[in-house]
Design an enzyme around this catalytic site. Structure first.
Site, PDB file in Angstrom:
ATOM      1  N   ALA A  28      28.068  11.305  45.736  1.00  0.00           N
ATOM      2  CA  ALA A  28      27.690  12.222  46.817  1.00  0.00           C
ATOM      3  C   ALA A  28      27.344  13.604  46.275  1.00  0.00           C
ATOM      4  O   ALA A  28      26.177  13.927  46.051  1.00  0.00           O
ATOM      5  CB  ALA A  28      28.811  12.292  47.842  1.00  0.00           C
ATOM      6  N   ARG A  29      28.375  14.426  46.043  1.00  0.00           N
ATOM      7  CA  ARG A  29      28.172  15.777  45.530  1.00  0.00           C
ATOM      8  C   ARG A  29      29.329  16.137  44.610  1.00  0.00           C
ATOM      9  O   ARG A  29      30.486  15.821  44.879  1.00  0.00           O
ATOM     10  CB  ARG A  29      28.096  16.803  46.671  1.00  0.00           C
ATOM     11  N   GLU A  44      24.808  21.221  37.947  1.00  0.00           N
ATOM     12  CA  GLU A  44      23.833  20.297  37.387  1.00  0.00           C
ATOM     13  C   GLU A  44      22.513  21.023  37.105  1.00  0.00           C
ATOM     14  O   GLU A  44      22.023  21.729  37.989  1.00  0.00           O
ATOM     15  CB  GLU A  44      23.577  19.155  38.367  1.00  0.00           C
ATOM     16  N   HIS A  50      23.111  11.991  37.893  1.00  0.00           N
ATOM     17  CA  HIS A  50      22.596  12.164  39.257  1.00  0.00           C
ATOM     18  C   HIS A  50      21.329  11.326  39.488  1.00  0.00           C
ATOM     19  O   HIS A  50      20.306  11.826  39.969  1.00  0.00           O
ATOM     20  CB  HIS A  50      22.317  13.641  39.558  1.00  0.00           C
TER      21      HIS A  50
END
Length: 313
Positions: A228-229, A258, A279
């Protein structure tokens, strides 16, 4: 009216991008630093961004801007309080990763439950050649079928993960902000699940949602997946939990910063049973093309006077 469109980070989208259906001037940049943004968006009416932040101090210097088309679902890079107050429309991408992200989650579950990385690495180190038997059991292997999957965040992606998990014979525990049948609380999921997958936005309420206390409440044989995050899980607490055997493993596709130019504790290769991917859970070729098509659909709809996929908060 001819619109000026600027894509600030075209490099983040590996897909064909069709031309919008209205008169326009289009410019794209492979990437943009924060220092580039004001100059590059000068006179632009439509900005396209994936991960380039657009905050108040930048936006107030761009009086011509009418639409920010985010080339992603997450909109935490946008100062939405400012855009809402100043009449700047924000749109995002929805329901495009319905196959790619759930498949990535399932892949991480298989890799960790079956200890694939550890076994592959041990073979490369020569362990099999040294074995006295035809196989060896240095790392525990657990079945997927019959195990319990806890899904925290039961939106479109959570439901898609659930469908795949049930097909594999997994039992489900689900939690969501929207009340509904079968919803259980997060402590129950952490306590009872063999696998926990996080499918939440990063908000002040979800930041460090999973910390040392929460990890300690999980089974020692359990694993946690975060596609997700970064920031939903306390990274230091996770590293400590893995080193100390508090949980059995973790699969992360996201980090707090990131790219991690200044490093990140979860990039330490000595942390056991941790898989980190860059990611890319969202990034199948098929999904990226769906995203690219929807991005231009959003832009076309805005100019046609029927904006869609609007984000206000």
């Amino acid at each position: 009216m001819s619109h000026k469109i600027v894509f600030l980070d075209r490099e983040t989208l590996d897909a064909n991008l069709r031309k919008p259906n209205f008169p326009h001037d289009y410019t794209e940049y492979a990437q943009s630093s924060p220092a580039d943004v004001v100059e590059r968006l000068k006179g632009a009416t439509i900005a396209i961004t994936n991960k380039v932040p657009l905050r108040e101090e930048t936006l107030k210097q761009l009086p011509d801007l009418k639409l920010i088309a985010v080339a992603a679902t997450g909109t935490d890079v946008i100062d939405k309080a400012y855009t809402t107050a100043n009449g700047i429309t924000v749109s995002n991408i929805r329901n495009y990763a319905y196959n790619t992200l759930p498949e990535h989650v399932i892949a991480l579950i298989f890799a960790l439950r079956r200890n694939l990385v550890n076994y592959v690495d041990s073979v490369r180190r020569g362990r099999w050649q040294e074995s006295n038997q035809f196989c060896y059991f240095d790392y525990p292997i657990y079945d997927i079928a019959g195990s319990t999957l806890g899904i925290i965040g039961y939106g479109a992606l959570g439901k898609s993960i659930a469908t795949r998990a049930e097909a594999l014979g997994m039992k489900l525990l689900i939690n969501d902000v929207v009340p509904g049948p079968g919803i259980v609380d997060i402590p129950t999921i952490l306590r009872e699940a063999d696998v926990v997958t996080l499918n939440l936005p990063l908000t002040p309420q979800t930041k460090n949602l999973i910390g040392a206390k929460e990890l300690a409440s999980m089974k020692k044989t359990s694993i946690i997946i975060n596609t997700a995050r970064g920031g939903i899980v306390d990274e230091q607490a996770l590293a400590d939990a893995l080193r100390n055997g508090v949980i059995a493993g973790a699969g992360f596709d996201v980090l707090t910063v990131e790219p991690p130019k200044q490093g990140n504790i979860l990039l330490d290769p000595t942390i056991p049973n941790l898989i980190v991917t860059p990611h890319v859970a969202w990034a199948s070729k098929e999904a990226m093309q769906v995203l690219a098509d929807q991005l231009i659909d959003n832009v076309d709809a805005f100019v046609a006077g029927a904006p869609r996929n609007l984000v206000t908060a």
